[in-house]
Scaffold this motif. Sequence first.
Motif, mmCIF file in Angstrom:
data_model
loop_
_atom_site.group_PDB
_atom_site.id
_atom_site.type_symbol
_atom_site.label_atom_id
_atom_site.label_comp_id
_atom_site.label_asym_id
_atom_site.label_seq_id
_atom_site.Cartn_x
_atom_site.Cartn_y
_atom_site.Cartn_z
ATOM 1 N N ARG A 1 12.322 13.371 -0.327
ATOM 2 C CA ARG A 1 13.385 13.761 0.609
ATOM 3 C C ARG A 1 13.525 12.746 1.744
ATOM 4 O O ARG A 1 14.642 12.443 2.181
ATOM 5 C CB ARG A 1 13.103 15.169 1.149
ATOM 6 C CG ARG A 1 13.192 16.221 0.043
ATOM 7 C CD ARG A 1 12.735 17.587 0.488
ATOM 8 N NE ARG A 1 12.801 18.527 -0.637
ATOM 9 C CZ ARG A 1 12.307 19.755 -0.608
ATOM 10 N NH1 ARG A 1 11.704 20.208 0.483
ATOM 11 N NH2 ARG A 1 12.404 20.538 -1.670
ATOM 12 N N ILE A 2 12.394 12.208 2.217
ATOM 13 C CA ILE A 2 12.467 11.175 3.259
ATOM 14 C C ILE A 2 13.187 9.941 2.715
ATOM 15 O O ILE A 2 14.043 9.349 3.384
ATOM 16 C CB ILE A 2 11.056 10.801 3.755
ATOM 17 C CG1 ILE A 2 10.429 11.956 4.548
ATOM 18 C CG2 ILE A 2 11.100 9.551 4.631
ATOM 19 C CD1 ILE A 2 8.981 11.706 4.946
ATOM 20 N N GLU A 3 12.854 9.539 1.497
ATOM 21 C CA GLU A 3 13.485 8.356 0.910
ATOM 22 C C GLU A 3 14.994 8.566 0.743
ATOM 23 O O GLU A 3 15.785 7.639 0.932
ATOM 24 C CB GLU A 3 12.835 8.038 -0.430
ATOM 25 C CG GLU A 3 13.295 6.721 -1.029
ATOM 26 C CD GLU A 3 12.490 6.306 -2.244
ATOM 27 O OE1 GLU A 3 12.889 5.325 -2.903
ATOM 28 O OE2 GLU A 3 11.460 6.954 -2.556
ATOM 29 N N TYR A 4 15.378 9.794 0.411
ATOM 30 C CA TYR A 4 16.810 10.080 0.259
ATOM 31 C C TYR A 4 17.522 10.019 1.614
ATOM 32 O O TYR A 4 18.624 9.472 1.740
ATOM 33 C CB TYR A 4 16.999 11.469 -0.362
ATOM 34 C CG TYR A 4 18.451 11.857 -0.560
ATOM 35 C CD1 TYR A 4 19.135 11.512 -1.720
ATOM 36 C CD2 TYR A 4 19.152 12.552 0.437
ATOM 37 C CE1 TYR A 4 20.472 11.843 -1.892
ATOM 38 C CE2 TYR A 4 20.483 12.894 0.275
ATOM 39 C CZ TYR A 4 21.136 12.533 -0.893
ATOM 40 O OH TYR A 4 22.458 12.866 -1.048
ATOM 41 N N LEU A 5 16.871 10.561 2.654
ATOM 42 C CA LEU A 5 17.515 10.662 3.967
ATOM 43 C C LEU A 5 17.399 9.378 4.787
ATOM 44 O O LEU A 5 18.257 9.102 5.630
ATOM 45 C CB LEU A 5 16.904 11.830 4.752
ATOM 46 C CG LEU A 5 17.183 13.225 4.168
ATOM 47 C CD1 LEU A 5 16.309 14.268 4.852
ATOM 48 C CD2 LEU A 5 18.664 13.587 4.329
ATOM 49 N N HIS B 1 9.802 4.631 5.026
ATOM 50 C CA HIS B 1 9.415 5.655 5.989
ATOM 51 C C HIS B 1 8.683 6.826 5.346
ATOM 52 O O HIS B 1 8.493 7.868 5.992
ATOM 53 C CB HIS B 1 10.646 6.166 6.732
ATOM 54 C CG HIS B 1 11.129 5.226 7.790
ATOM 55 N ND1 HIS B 1 11.842 4.080 7.500
ATOM 56 C CD2 HIS B 1 10.989 5.250 9.142
ATOM 57 C CE1 HIS B 1 12.127 3.442 8.622
ATOM 58 N NE2 HIS B 1 11.618 4.132 9.636
ATOM 59 N N ARG B 2 8.262 6.645 4.102
ATOM 60 C CA ARG B 2 7.480 7.714 3.488
ATOM 61 C C ARG B 2 6.166 7.901 4.255
ATOM 62 O O ARG B 2 5.800 7.090 5.096
ATOM 63 C CB ARG B 2 7.188 7.372 2.022
ATOM 64 C CG ARG B 2 8.420 7.345 1.132
ATOM 65 C CD ARG B 2 8.082 6.801 -0.243
ATOM 66 N NE ARG B 2 7.641 5.412 -0.190
ATOM 67 C CZ ARG B 2 7.111 4.763 -1.226
ATOM 68 N NH1 ARG B 2 6.945 5.398 -2.382
ATOM 69 N NH2 ARG B 2 6.753 3.500 -1.107
ATOM 70 N N MET C 1 0.877 -1.175 0.000
ATOM 71 C CA MET C 1 0.000 0.000 0.000
ATOM 72 C C MET C 1 0.915 1.227 0.000
ATOM 73 O O MET C 1 1.385 1.674 1.053
ATOM 74 C CB MET C 1 -0.903 -0.009 1.234
ATOM 75 C CG MET C 1 -1.810 -1.223 1.336
ATOM 76 S SD MET C 1 -3.106 -1.228 0.091
ATOM 77 C CE MET C 1 -4.057 0.189 0.607
ATOM 78 N N ALA C 2 1.221 1.732 -1.189
ATOM 79 C CA ALA C 2 2.142 2.860 -1.321
ATOM 80 C C ALA C 2 1.376 4.175 -1.245
ATOM 81 O O ALA C 2 0.166 4.220 -1.491
ATOM 82 C CB ALA C 2 2.893 2.757 -2.645
ATOM 83 N N PRO C 3 2.065 5.275 -0.916
ATOM 84 C CA PRO C 3 1.412 6.595 -0.967
ATOM 85 C C PRO C 3 0.888 6.872 -2.368
ATOM 86 O O PRO C 3 1.526 6.519 -3.366
ATOM 87 C CB PRO C 3 2.543 7.553 -0.580
ATOM 88 C CG PRO C 3 3.518 6.724 0.170
ATOM 89 C CD PRO C 3 3.456 5.354 -0.437
#
Length: 727
Positions: A624-628, A633-634, A599-601
């Motif tokens: 940005r969350i995926e990069y960091l 954790h999106r 279940m993706a955003p």
Amino acid sequence: MREAEFRAWLEAQDYEDATIVMQINRVRRIEQSYGDIDALIENGGLEKLQQELAYSKADERAGKPNPAEFPVNGNVYNNMATYRKTLDYYRQFASGDEIQKADGQNITAAAIEAAMDEFDTIGLEGFKSQYGFGTPQKYWVKRPGNGKLYPAKAVVGVSYGHVPSGVPLKASDFYGGQGEQAANGILRKLGYEIVSRGATAPEAHVPVKPEPKHESDFMAMPTNLILYGPPGTGKTYRTALEAVRLCDGIASYPETKDGRAALMARYNELVADKRIAFVTFHQSYGYEDFVEGLRPVPIGNSDGESVGFHLQPQPGIFRLIAERAETGGLAVGSEPLNIADRAVYKMSLGEVADSASDFVFTESLQNNYALFGFRDIDWTDPRFSDREEIFSEVKKEFPDVDVTPNKGMVQSPDVFRNQLEIGDILIVAKGNHRFRAIGIVEGEYEYAPRPDGRYCHRRKVRWLWHDKDGLDVSELYPPKFIQKTLYRLKDAELNRPLIARLVSETVGDGAEGEPLPHVLIIDEINRANVSKVFGELITLLEPDKRAGMDNALSVTLPYSKRQFSVPANLHIIGTMNTADRSIALLDTALRRRFNFREMAPEPELLPVIEDIDLKAVLTTINQRIEYLIDREHRIGHAFFIGCETAEQVHDAMRDKVIPLLQEYFFEDWSRIHAVLGNGFIREDKLDPPPGIEGDRVSSWSVLAPFKADAFERLTAKVVDMAVEGDE
């Protein structure tokens, strides 16, 4: 739809619960595609809709597609006929009319043939569940041309629904001159041959339900599904949708506010019916909570006083819903029988060691009641609904007997008269180690005096199973019976599936219907130690290891020592928040036995609200969350899905998104700032205190209010870095 009023109207027409539920579900399905049915009636659109759903035999021969905007399973001709009939029912309800049932004189050969076509589509089990008919006991009708045999009474009953303004007859309508002989007379008059074959017709001539051809028919196979994804991706809503789809076969609810409300209303109905159960796993959750465990239970003496406690096996939610699913398809005659929700009592009918009391058992079964002794006192007076009044009366009648309110001669009449309710199950004991009959209480207390003054009390009972020699009680009730005439058995110790099997195997009485689907929802399935929670039952979850399947397995439970298997009609749906734990960390045994659906955003579901492009906002934050951190954790679209104003969007950012980012980044505000920018987060610089040498440090705070262009800054390709003292 005015559901409550429509339900009451159908009840007034003397329709059974299953038929009423079916009609209401059909109206719901129509409304999902065509809008409110009352509005259709008011605007004159009902006749147009009935015409739109018209589908003739000529259409069927020409292979024309389903004319409805909703999909149907099976024969289109029969399905459209039933939906048009439902519309006709609702029209009659809305106009205040009563259903006009067709006269037997109006039944035509075409109506009989249409009923036979319907039988070919849904099979005997479909006729039994949809119209309430039982297994044919004697008479079958032969179809000219192919020689197939069909249940005579059921075909005639259903044919009433295939004549203009007609309504199918239920099994209960075939009494008082409209029984088998009346049905046979109608068929013979139309030139059909009646065949007497007993309860089982030759298999080669009996139409069977066709193999599933539609997507929703896959529900016959057990479903083990885990929905996983970051927080806020709609897992809870999707779980409810999947659960309703598994139970009903369809779940066509639009992605609107009203659609969601309708879905949750149906979901809550299924929860109330105990066909859906919900549990949340957590770190301290274990096998004893989920399957079964030992719990302290008080020990009482003969006077009802507590004298200590002992440890007794208590079922967990998994065992409870598994047993409920296993017993959910039972029917007696044409009526569904729910074993799971009934109180079960042990009762003695006479003394086994005293041949002089054998008549109590035989007379009870012959006359469909349960005889009860304990003194020749008439307890019909309403005042005896109070045990104290029974106690007083016994003392008055037998002043020389040592009596207390907890003695058997007071307690047992109270249980028989007051506590035993219509619908409760009686298990008739044969001593303390065997049982010999099972029945359902159907009547209130009666006083029926006898010349010898013995066994003057009775309750009407429908006996479902009996065996003169009896069966060993250890499998039914491991603690065995005690020397009390009548008392309620403990649910935790009782083997309800055995009761269901015995009743279903009774020749000519019980019948095992199509089992109703049940669903267990396990929220946060990854937060517990799954191996510890499921224990040895993990193997039984596999579809081919379920009860009734090719490689069915069972185990002996450690505390209750009873045999346990997982029924095939129990579906399991788990949810997993990937921000808590990665799929890679899940128990391998669990991963092999479940299907996983991500279940993706879905930013594309979000609108533009007062110049705030929520799709761009969510996409930027997640990139940005995926990069960091990582993609698990999106954040999901559900954080913003209910927003209708800019103020609500601001509240969602402040109260939901920012606190979640604080958790993600362990209060590292520089990284939170890197995600959101200086439109939301302010950075100030703090000088070292006097006398301390050191560098200036950052002090972070959430702006209140956010900057006017905060969302534009957020979605810009280059993030504006904080400027000291930036306002």
